[in-house]
Design a protein around this motif. Structure first.
Motif, PDB file in Angstrom:
ATOM      1  N   ARG A  19      17.822   6.065  23.071  1.00 56.00           N
ATOM      2  CA  ARG A  19      17.897   4.627  22.753  1.00 56.00           C
ATOM      3  C   ARG A  19      18.787   3.887  23.752  1.00 56.00           C
ATOM      4  N   ALA A  70      17.557   0.828  26.261  1.00 57.68           N
ATOM      5  CA  ALA A  70      18.239  -0.467  26.331  1.00 57.68           C
ATOM      6  C   ALA A  70      18.731  -0.747  27.746  1.00 57.68           C
ATOM      7  N   HIS A  71      19.216   0.294  28.427  1.00 62.08           N
ATOM      8  CA  HIS A  71      19.692   0.113  29.800  1.00 62.08           C
ATOM      9  C   HIS A  71      18.550  -0.286  30.733  1.00 62.08           C
ATOM     10  N   ARG A  79      15.844  -1.799  29.852  1.00 64.15           N
ATOM     11  CA  ARG A  79      15.395  -3.153  29.504  1.00 64.15           C
ATOM     12  C   ARG A  79      16.318  -4.221  30.076  1.00 64.15           C
ATOM     13  N   GLY A  80      17.464  -3.811  30.560  1.00 66.69           N
ATOM     14  CA  GLY A  80      18.399  -4.761  31.155  1.00 66.69           C
ATOM     15  C   GLY A  80      19.414  -5.321  30.193  1.00 66.69           C
ATOM     16  N   GLU A  81      19.588  -4.680  29.032  1.00 68.13           N
ATOM     17  CA  GLU A  81      20.585  -5.170  28.088  1.00 68.13           C
ATOM     18  C   GLU A  81      21.991  -4.932  28.643  1.00 68.13           C
ATOM     19  N   PRO A  82      22.835  -5.955  28.673  1.00 64.48           N
ATOM     20  CA  PRO A  82      24.172  -5.793  29.251  1.00 64.48           C
ATOM     21  C   PRO A  82      25.119  -5.063  28.309  1.00 64.48           C
ATOM     22  N   ARG A  83      26.022  -4.293  28.890  1.00 61.27           N
ATOM     23  CA  ARG A  83      27.116  -3.629  28.164  1.00 61.27           C
ATOM     24  C   ARG A  83      26.623  -2.663  27.091  1.00 61.27           C
ATOM     25  N   VAL A  84      25.397  -2.170  27.211  1.00 59.47           N
ATOM     26  CA  VAL A  84      24.926  -1.231  26.200  1.00 59.47           C
ATOM     27  C   VAL A  84      25.552   0.141  26.396  1.00 59.47           C
TER      28      VAL A  84
END
Length: 388
Positions: free
Chosen positions: A132, A136-137, A139-144
Motif C-alpha cells: 500500500r 501511494a508513493h 501515485r505521487g502522494e506526498p509524505r506517505v
C-alpha cells in the motif's frame, strides 16, 4: 444528496491501473515473504515464500508473476519492488537493479501504523502495508513514506573506516577499565595502561598491603596488555588508512574533505566522519540536512498546547554525535565566529542555563554552515582558517 450506484465498474479502495506489478519483500534470516498485487486483480494480494538468499528462486517467482499478469490482461507489465532498510543492507536492491527491476528501499519508521496499544504485527500484515505504501508513493502522494537514498558501494565502503575506529576505541576503553579494576582490587591506583612504559611499571607495582602482585594476577594482566597492544596497533592502522584517504581526497572535485581540514578545530577524524556520514549526500535545502542528522526540531501543537519536544534523533546517530562534540570544540577553537557569538548571546539571555540544549542548536547551525561551505564555498562568518 444521492450517490449514483449504477456505475458499470465498482470502485475499489486501491488503484491497480498504474501499469505495473507491485511487490513487497519481508526479509528475515530464514525466509522471504513476497507479497504481490497484479493488474486486474482488484484488491487481492498474493503471497509466496522464498528461501532467504535464493535469488534464483526470487527471479523465478517474478517470472511467474509476469506470466500470470500477461495471461490475465494480455499485456506485459514491469515489476516494482519495495523492501525495508535493515540487516540485509542494500545487496538485494543492487541485484534487482542489475536485473532491470525498479527497486525501492523504505525507512520502516516512516510507514504509518496503528496507534492501538496492542496492535497486530505479522510479516503478512507488514507485507500488505508495504504494498500500500508503494502504491501511494507511485501515485505521487506526498509524505506517505520516506525512501532511502541507497549509497554506492564505494560510498558505503568508505565510511567503514570511521565506524571501525569507533568500535576499536570502545574495545580499548573496556580493556583499560578492566586493567584498572584488577589493580584497584589490590589497592593499586594511578597505573596508566596506555603509557609506553606500561610493562616496566607493572613490574614495580606493589599491592596496598605492601606485597608484590600475585603471580596469576600478573600473568592475567600480561595477557590483557597483549590484547590492548593489539588494539592499539589496529587503531594506528585504521587511522593511517583514514589519513591516506583524506590525502587522496584533493584529487577529486570539489575536495570537500580537504576543505573541512582547512578550518581550525576540525581534524582528520571529524573531517572523515562529516564527509563519509553525511556531507557526501545531496540535500535540497537546510531542513533536509538537519533532518538527516536527527537535529530537526519536533513540535507538539494541538489547540492551545504548543511545546517543543527537542530534536527528533531520527537521523544518522554517528553524524549527530560527532556534530555535538564538534560544537563544544567550536566554541573553544573559533571564539570570534558568528556561531560562537550566537551561542554566547543565547546563554546570556538564559542566565547561564540551558547550555546543553543550546549547544545542540549550535550543532544544527554548524552542520548547515559546513554544508553550505563544502557545496557552495560559503565561508562561515568570522571563522579562522588553518595556516598554510
Amino acid at each position: 444528496m444521492q450517490i449514483a450506484t449504477d456505475s458499470p465498474q465498482a470502485l475499489t479502495a486501491i488503484r491497480t491501473d498504474l501499469g505495473a506489478i507491485f511487490v513487497s519483500m519481508e526479509l528475515s534470516r530464514s525466509i522471504w515473504l513476497i507479497t504481490s498485487l497484479l493488474p486486474g486483480s482488484g484488491e487481492k494480494l498474493s503471497k509466496h515464500v522464498v528461501r532467504a538468499g535464493d535469488i534464483a528462486g526470487l527471479m523465478a517467482r517474478f517470472t511467474q508473476l509476469r506470466a500470470k499478469a500477461r495471461a490475465r490482461t494480455g499485456c506485459s507489465y514491469p515489476i516494482i519492488v519495495i523492501q525495508e532498510a535493515g540487516l540485509d543492507g542494500f545487496w538485494i536492491h543492487r541485484v534487482l537493479c542489475k536485473e532491470g527491476i525498479e527497486s525501492h528501499v523504505v525507512d520502516p519508521a516512516s510507514i504509518a501504523t496503528s496507534r492501538r496499544r496492542r496492535r497486530a504485527k505479522t510479516d503478512r500484515i507488514d507485507g500488505e502495508a508495504l504494498v500500500r505504501a508503494l502504491l501511494a508513493h507511485k501515485r505521487g502522494e506526498p509524505r506517505v513514506c520516506a525512501m532511502v537514498r541507497v549509497p554506492t558501494p564505494e560510498e558505503e565502503d568508505r565510511r567503514r573506516i570511521c565506524r571501525e575506529r569507533k568500535v576499536l576505541l570502545a574495545d580499548r576503553i573496556r580493556h583499560v577499565n578492566r586493567l584498572k579494576g584488577l589493580l584497584f582490587a589490590q589497592g593499586v591506583t594511578g597505573y596508566q595502561p596506555l603509557r609506553r612504559d606500561r610493562r616496566e611499571r607493572l613490574e614495580e607495582l606493589m599491592t596496598g598491603d605492601g606485597r608484590p602482585l600475585p603471580m596469576h594476577l600478573k600473568v592475567q594482566i600480561g595477557r590483557e596488555l597483549d590484547r590492548l597492544e593489539l588494539l592499539l596497533e589496529q587503531i594506528r592502522a585504521v587511522e593511517s588508512e583514514r589519513d591516506t584517504l583524506l590525502a587522496a581526497e584533493p584529487t577529486a572535485m570539489p575536495a570537500p574533505a580537504a576543505m573541512l581540514l582547512d578550518i581550525k578545530g576540525i581534524g582528520p577524524e571529524f573531517a572523515a566522519i562529516l564527509w563519509s556520514e553525511g556531507l557526501f549526500r545531496h540535500f535540497a535545502n537546510r531542513r533536509e540536512v538537519a533532518a538527516y542528522a536527527g537535529l530537526a526540531p519536533t513540535p507538539w501543537q494541538s489547540g492551545s498546547v504548543d511545546r517543543e519536544q527537542g530534536v527528533s534523533k531520527a537521523g544518522n546517530p554517528r553524524l549527530r554525535t560527532a556534530l555535538i562534540q564538534l560544537a563544544w570544540l567550536w566554541i573553544r577553537n573559533q571564539p570570534q565566529s558568528a556561531l560562537t557569538h550566537w551561542y554566547q548571546q543565547r546563554v546570556r539571555l538564559n542566565g547561564g542555563r540551558l547550555k546543553k540544549s543550546t549547544v545542540v542548536a549550535l550543532a544544527r547551525k554548524l552542520l548547515v554552515a559546513l554544508w553550505k561551505y563544502v557545496t557552495a564555498g560559503v565561508i562561515i562568518e568570522g571563522v579562522v582558517m588553518k595556516a598554510a
